[in-house]
Design a protein around this motif. Structure first.
Motif, mmCIF file in Angstrom:
data_model
loop_
_atom_site.group_PDB
_atom_site.id
_atom_site.type_symbol
_atom_site.label_atom_id
_atom_site.label_comp_id
_atom_site.label_asym_id
_atom_site.label_seq_id
_atom_site.Cartn_x
_atom_site.Cartn_y
_atom_site.Cartn_z
ATOM 1 N N GLN A 18 4.682 -18.961 0.077
ATOM 2 C CA GLN A 18 5.589 -18.818 -0.711
ATOM 3 C C GLN A 18 6.458 -17.395 -0.848
ATOM 4 N N ARG A 19 5.954 -16.562 0.124
ATOM 5 C CA ARG A 19 6.443 -15.188 0.175
ATOM 6 C C ARG A 19 7.299 -14.814 1.582
ATOM 7 N N LYS A 20 7.981 -14.155 1.571
ATOM 8 C CA LYS A 20 8.801 -13.734 2.922
ATOM 9 C C LYS A 20 8.039 -12.610 3.471
ATOM 10 N N THR A 21 7.693 -12.696 4.728
ATOM 11 C CA THR A 21 6.880 -11.735 5.396
ATOM 12 C C THR A 21 7.409 -11.385 6.641
ATOM 13 N N THR A 22 7.640 -10.116 6.815
ATOM 14 C CA THR A 22 8.015 -9.649 8.307
ATOM 15 C C THR A 22 7.047 -9.263 9.070
ATOM 16 N N LEU A 23 7.257 -8.690 10.238
ATOM 17 C CA LEU A 23 6.504 -7.791 11.085
ATOM 18 C C LEU A 23 6.469 -6.450 10.729
ATOM 19 N N ASN A 24 7.165 -6.181 9.794
ATOM 20 C CA ASN A 24 7.098 -4.911 9.157
ATOM 21 C C ASN A 24 6.045 -4.680 8.174
ATOM 22 N N ASN A 25 5.151 -3.941 8.570
ATOM 23 C CA ASN A 25 4.063 -3.651 7.518
ATOM 24 C C ASN A 25 4.249 -2.272 6.845
ATOM 25 N N TYR A 26 4.696 -2.185 5.753
ATOM 26 C CA TYR A 26 4.685 -0.915 4.997
ATOM 27 C C TYR A 26 3.640 -0.239 4.386
ATOM 28 N N ASN A 27 2.451 -1.253 4.770
ATOM 29 C CA ASN A 27 1.229 -0.750 3.855
ATOM 30 C C ASN A 27 -0.066 -0.721 4.745
ATOM 31 N N LYS A 28 0.241 -0.491 6.157
ATOM 32 C CA LYS A 28 -0.642 -0.745 7.074
ATOM 33 C C LYS A 28 -2.035 0.039 6.818
ATOM 34 N N LYS A 29 -2.009 1.176 6.216
ATOM 35 C CA LYS A 29 -3.149 2.040 5.978
ATOM 36 C C LYS A 29 -4.050 1.016 4.860
ATOM 37 N N SER A 62 3.407 -8.351 2.625
ATOM 38 C CA SER A 62 4.719 -8.947 2.313
ATOM 39 C C SER A 62 5.830 -7.874 1.438
ATOM 40 N N LEU A 63 5.152 -6.863 0.975
ATOM 41 C CA LEU A 63 5.720 -6.078 0.269
ATOM 42 C C LEU A 63 6.928 -5.333 1.041
ATOM 43 N N PRO A 64 8.190 -5.140 0.507
ATOM 44 C CA PRO A 64 9.110 -4.691 1.168
ATOM 45 C C PRO A 64 9.072 -3.099 0.805
ATOM 46 N N PHE A 65 8.205 -2.388 0.470
ATOM 47 C CA PHE A 65 8.047 -1.028 0.286
ATOM 48 C C PHE A 65 6.416 -0.406 0.379
ATOM 49 N N SER A 66 6.388 0.815 0.668
ATOM 50 C CA SER A 66 5.141 1.339 0.727
ATOM 51 C C SER A 66 4.585 1.527 -0.630
ATOM 52 N N VAL A 67 3.375 1.220 -0.871
ATOM 53 C CA VAL A 67 2.859 1.376 -2.076
ATOM 54 C C VAL A 67 2.238 3.022 -2.297
ATOM 55 N N THR A 68 2.880 3.752 -3.348
ATOM 56 C CA THR A 68 2.446 5.087 -3.105
ATOM 57 C C THR A 68 1.786 5.403 -4.604
ATOM 58 N N ARG A 69 1.831 4.491 -5.528
ATOM 59 C CA ARG A 69 1.302 4.950 -7.015
ATOM 60 C C ARG A 69 0.661 3.506 -7.515
ATOM 61 N N MET A 70 -0.254 3.744 -8.360
ATOM 62 C CA MET A 70 -0.755 2.585 -8.976
ATOM 63 C C MET A 70 0.261 1.648 -9.599
ATOM 64 N N LYS A 71 1.312 2.228 -10.106
ATOM 65 C CA LYS A 71 2.230 1.499 -10.792
ATOM 66 C C LYS A 71 2.829 0.512 -9.892
ATOM 67 N N ASP A 72 3.042 0.769 -8.625
ATOM 68 C CA ASP A 72 3.715 -0.079 -7.490
ATOM 69 C C ASP A 72 2.821 -1.548 -7.347
ATOM 70 N N ILE A 73 1.506 -1.419 -7.931
ATOM 71 C CA ILE A 73 1.066 -2.717 -7.519
ATOM 72 C C ILE A 73 0.822 -3.584 -8.958
ATOM 73 N N GLN A 74 1.245 -3.054 -10.182
ATOM 74 C CA GLN A 74 1.280 -3.537 -11.365
ATOM 75 C C GLN A 74 1.827 -5.019 -11.313
ATOM 76 N N GLY A 75 1.093 -5.944 -11.887
ATOM 77 C CA GLY A 75 1.492 -7.445 -12.165
ATOM 78 C C GLY A 75 1.479 -8.175 -10.886
ATOM 79 N N LEU A 76 1.030 -7.529 -9.754
ATOM 80 C CA LEU A 76 0.912 -8.480 -8.561
ATOM 81 C C LEU A 76 -0.184 -9.249 -8.546
#
Ligand code: ATP
Ligand code: MN
Ligand code: MN
Length: 358
Positions: A18-29, A62-76
Motif C-alpha cells: 500500500q506504499r509507493k516505493t522507488t529504487l531511490n533509497n534515501y535511508n540506506k545507512k 519507501s520514505l521520500p526523504f532522509s531521516v535525520t532526526r527522531m522526529k522524522d519517524i514519529q507516527g510511522l
C-alpha cells in the motif's frame, strides 16, 4: 526529496503493498543496518524479530526523504523499540554499536559465508558451525563432508555465483532462454521476473516465468529446454521440481509458502567473449593462458498454466517483503487468500472445502 510538510506519517500504511516505493533509497545507512539485524535473527531462527527488521527496512525504503532526526519517524508504523534504538544510535553516532557487534560476531560471519553458497541454508550452516568450520575455504578443504548435489555445484562455482549478476548478463541470458523456449513453443511468453523486473541492475540470480497462451500446455517443455542446453554444453547444474498443483487443493495460508509450479533451479554457463585485446585475443591464446571465457549464472525457470500466470507474475516479481505484505493484506483486510496460483474468497472457499488451518 519531498518537503516534510507534504508528508503525513500517520497516513503511511503498515503494508508495503500500500506504499509507493522507488529504487531511490534515501535511508540506506538505516536499512543496511536493519538488514544485518534481520539476517542475524534469521540465522538464529527468530522469525518474529527477523520480520520486525525486514518490515522496518521496507518502510524506510519507501520514505521520500532522509531521516535525520527522531522526529522524522514519529507516527510511522513498523518502528518498534529495537528499531527505534538503532535509528537513534545511527543518528547520534553515525553507526550502531549493536549492528557492529553482529558484524563482528563469529557465528554471524560464518553463517553469512555458508549461506552464500547455493544449496546451503541455516540448517546446514548450523551443522558446519558446530563442526568447527568457519569459512567457505574450510568447507571446500574438508573432504569428509557429505554434500548434496546442489551444494557441490554451489562450491564448485562459488566465486562466479557470489559475484552479482549484472543487467547486461541478465539480458544475455534472457535471449538464450527466449530462443530456446521458442524453438519448442513459438508462441510461448517468457518474462524476466524477480529483482530485474523491479528495475534493479544487479541480482543474485535471474528469474523467468514461462507460459503458453491458450489452452495448450506442454509438460515436456522444461525437459526439452534442459536437454537442449545439456547437449549444447550450457548446463552446469539443474534441479527440476515437477508440478504439485492439484485443483481441489486448498491454497496455503503460510505467508512464505513455496508454490506448486513445475520449476527448475539451474546454473547456466554464460560465454563472455573477451573484448580485452591486449593479452590474448584468439581462442588458442585463451586456451593456452587458461583464461576462463564464461561465467556460471544462477537461473530460475518457472512454468505456469496461462490462467495462473498473473498470480505467478505477481508472486515471482517480489520483493519477498512485498509478497508477504500482499498476502497479509489480502487475509487481514480483504478476508481473501492470495498465493502464486490465484486469489480466493475465504467465505466462498469455506463452503466448498473443508478448511484446514496450518
Ligand atoms: P535477487 O536479486 O537476490 O535474486 P529477487 O527479488 O529476485 O532478488 P529471488 O530469491 O530470486 O529474489 O526471488 C524472487 C521472487 O520469487 C521473490 O519474491 C520470492 O518470494 C519468489 N520466490 C523465490 N523462490 C520461490 C519459490 N521456490 N517458490 C515461490 N516463490 C519463490
Ligand atoms: Mn532473483
Ligand atoms: Mn530466484
Amino acid at each position: 526529496a519531498l518537503e516534510m510538510p507534504a508528508f503525513i506519517a500517520t497516513k503511511v500504511s503498515q503494508y508495503s503493498c500500500q506504499r509507493k516505493t522507488t529504487l531511490n533509497n534515501y535511508n540506506k545507512k538505516f536499512t543496511d543496518a536493519f538488514e544485518v539485524m534481520a539476517e542475524n535473527y534469521e540465522f538464529k531462527e527468530n522469525e518474529i524479530f527477523c520480520l520486525e527488521f525486514l518490515r522496518a527496512a521496507s518502510l524506510l525504503k519507501s520514505l521520500p526523504f532522509s531521516v535525520t532526526r527522531m522526529k522524522d519517524i514519529q507516527g510511522l508504523p513498523c518502528v518498534g523499540d529495537q528499531v527505534r534504538d538503532i535509528i537513534e544510535e545511527i543518528i547520534e553516532e553515525g553507526e550502531s554499536s549493536r549492528v557492529n557487534e553482529v558484524l563482528n560476531d563469529e557465528r554471524y560471519k560464518a553463517f553469512k559465508q555458508f549461506t552464500s553458497v547455493f544449496g546451503v541454508g541455516v540448517k546446514t550452516s548450523e551443522k558446519w558451525y558446530r563442526m568447527g568450520l568457519r569459512t567457505v575455504e574450510e568447507v571446500k578443504a574438508d573432504k569428509t563432508l557429505k554434500l548434496s548435489k546442489m551444494q557441490k555445484a554451489g562450491l564448485l562455482y562459488y566465486e562466479d555465483l557470489v559475484s552479482c549478476v549484472s543487467k547486461a548478463e541478465a539480458d544475455a541470458v534472457s535471449l538464450i532462454v527466449k530462443n530456446t523456449v521458442c524453438t519448442f513453443l513459438p508462441d510461448a511468453l517468457v518474462t524476466i521476473t524477480g529483482g530485474f523486473r523491479r528495475g534493479k541492475n544487479i541480482g543474485h540470480d535471474i528469474d523467468f516465468l514461462i507460459t503458453n497462451p491458450g489452452p495448450r500446455e506442454d509438460d515436456e517443455l522444461l525437459h526439452k529446454v534442459i536437454d537442449l542446453w545439456k547437449k549444447q554444453g550450457l548446463l552446469l547444474y539443474c534441479d527440476i521440481i515437477e508440478s504439485t498443483f492439484v485443483k481441489e487443493q486448498l491454497p496455503s495460508r503460510k505467508v512464505d509458502a513455496m508454490d506448486h509450479f513445475q520449476k527448475c533451479f539451474a546454473i547456466l554457463k554464460l560465454y563472455q567473449p573477451r573484448v580485452d585485446n591486449s593479452t590474448c585475443n584468439t581462442s588458442e591464446q585463451l586456451e593456452m593462458a587458461e583464461v576462463k571465457d564464461w561465467k556460471a549464472i544462477r537461473v530460475d525457470l518457472v512454468i505456469t498454466p496461462f490462467e495462473q500466470y498473473p498470480y505467478a507474475l505477481l508472486g515471482w516479481t517480489g520483493s519477498r517483503q512485498f509478497g508477504r505484505d500482499l498476502r497479509r493484506y489480502a487475509a487481514h483486510e480483504r478476508k481473501m487468500i492470495l498465493d502464486n496460483h490465484g486469489l480466493y474468497d475465504r467465505r466462498k472457499l469455506i463452503n466448498h472445502f473443508e478448511y484446514i488451518v496450518q
